[in-house]
Write a protein that holds these residues in place. Sequence first.
Motif, mmCIF file in Angstrom:
data_model
loop_
_atom_site.group_PDB
_atom_site.id
_atom_site.type_symbol
_atom_site.label_atom_id
_atom_site.label_comp_id
_atom_site.label_asym_id
_atom_site.label_seq_id
_atom_site.Cartn_x
_atom_site.Cartn_y
_atom_site.Cartn_z
ATOM 1 N N GLU A 1 3.079 6.317 -5.517
ATOM 2 C CA GLU A 1 2.801 6.523 -6.938
ATOM 3 C C GLU A 1 1.526 7.334 -7.154
ATOM 4 O OE1 GLU A 1 4.983 5.802 -9.361
ATOM 5 O OE2 GLU A 1 6.197 5.348 -7.590
ATOM 6 N N ASP B 1 0.830 -1.211 0.000
ATOM 7 C CA ASP B 1 0.000 0.000 0.000
ATOM 8 C C ASP B 1 0.860 1.255 0.000
ATOM 9 O OD1 ASP B 1 -2.361 -1.351 -0.002
ATOM 10 O OD2 ASP B 1 -2.820 -1.053 2.113
ATOM 11 N N ARG C 1 3.917 1.721 -0.978
ATOM 12 C CA ARG C 1 4.605 1.936 -2.250
ATOM 13 C C ARG C 1 3.640 2.492 -3.294
ATOM 14 N NH1 ARG C 1 9.633 -0.226 -2.942
ATOM 15 N NH2 ARG C 1 9.332 -0.218 -5.199
ATOM 16 N N ILE C 2 2.438 1.935 -3.326
ATOM 17 C CA ILE C 2 1.454 2.404 -4.300
ATOM 18 C C ILE C 2 0.976 3.805 -3.950
ATOM 19 C CG2 ILE C 2 -0.821 1.975 -5.282
ATOM 20 C CD1 ILE C 2 1.437 0.137 -6.257
#
Length: 372
Positions: free
Chosen positions: A132, A126, A128-129
């Motif tokens: 983005e 989560d 890491r996303i």
Amino acid sequence: MTADDATRQPDGQQRGTAADRDRWRRYLADERAEAAVYRELAARRDGEEREILLALAAAEGRHEAHWLRLLGGDESGIPRADVRTRMLGALARRFGSIFVLALAQRAEARSPYSTDPHATAAMAADERIHGEVVRGLAARGRRRLAGTFRAAVFGANDGLVSNLALVLGIGATGVPAPVVLFTGIAGLLAGALSMGAGEYVSVRSQRELLEASAPDPGARDALGDLDLDANELALVYRARGMAQDEAVDQAALVLARVQAAERQPAPTDAIGTLEHDDEAVGTGMSAAISSFLFFASGALIPVLPWVFGMSGLAAIVTATVLVGIALLLTGATVGLLSGAPPLKRAMRQLAIGLGAAAVTYVLGLAFGATIA
């Protein structure tokens, strides 16, 4: 109560050491603060961006619930969030700008969950996303700033470096202070006018190139009369980079839709326009004004010591320090907006600017010694 007792839940199950529980409390505090940041940002936006930010806040809430479960629902001793997250929250409440999104992007990238055995793999993924997602939101703001901001940053830095180099080079020759002052003012005006004119011509030329490359909207009117067998429209798509078979299929589809619509071009004829590029390019006048004003404001800083009556080495040192501070600020700003480490960008900006000024100062000393 012993440390061992403090780690037991009401059902007697052991869950982590005292150090673990302290860490979980810190994570809990940070997750709550991060969720608050996203809610504050969402309050200043609407539409899709608002929905995305609220979804991020909800995800942080799920992480918060995980740590609270490990703590057995015990919220005692929850510390304040770390300084960076609190600062981010304060900025979000007052500004809610792209700077906050850029900082949030970096904060998500620093998540420790990937190495913490008590965080789930889903939580680490989560985070890491989330980085983005925030990067994408920040990119929208960067695109809106692209044209004018580029001119402003480059204008300010050019003003700082070029006029510092000019006044240091002249000042090192030993000329009287009024000469240095008027030289600096002349450099300010000449540079600002040159930057403004250059940016205007540059942006206008770029827009004209884009307009020349944009499809002719009137070409749609010819679609209904094209020969279905020869299908010249396929050549348009091939000229734009499509493979031959793909271009033929696309052209056939478009012409079939046109025929079905009784010679009225379909909205999906794919001839299109390039209007979306205008936002990134900006306008020639806005870029010119930004360049002029920011170059002038940057170029004024190295002249200030002489404006206030200073002279000699004291004025040179003061000008160098003032410009150094300004270079650090502009470098850090660019770093934040680009998602790069602000300190690294600030130091790079400082080294380049003072390095250029040092060259002219040494030359000024050499010429001054020769003249003497």
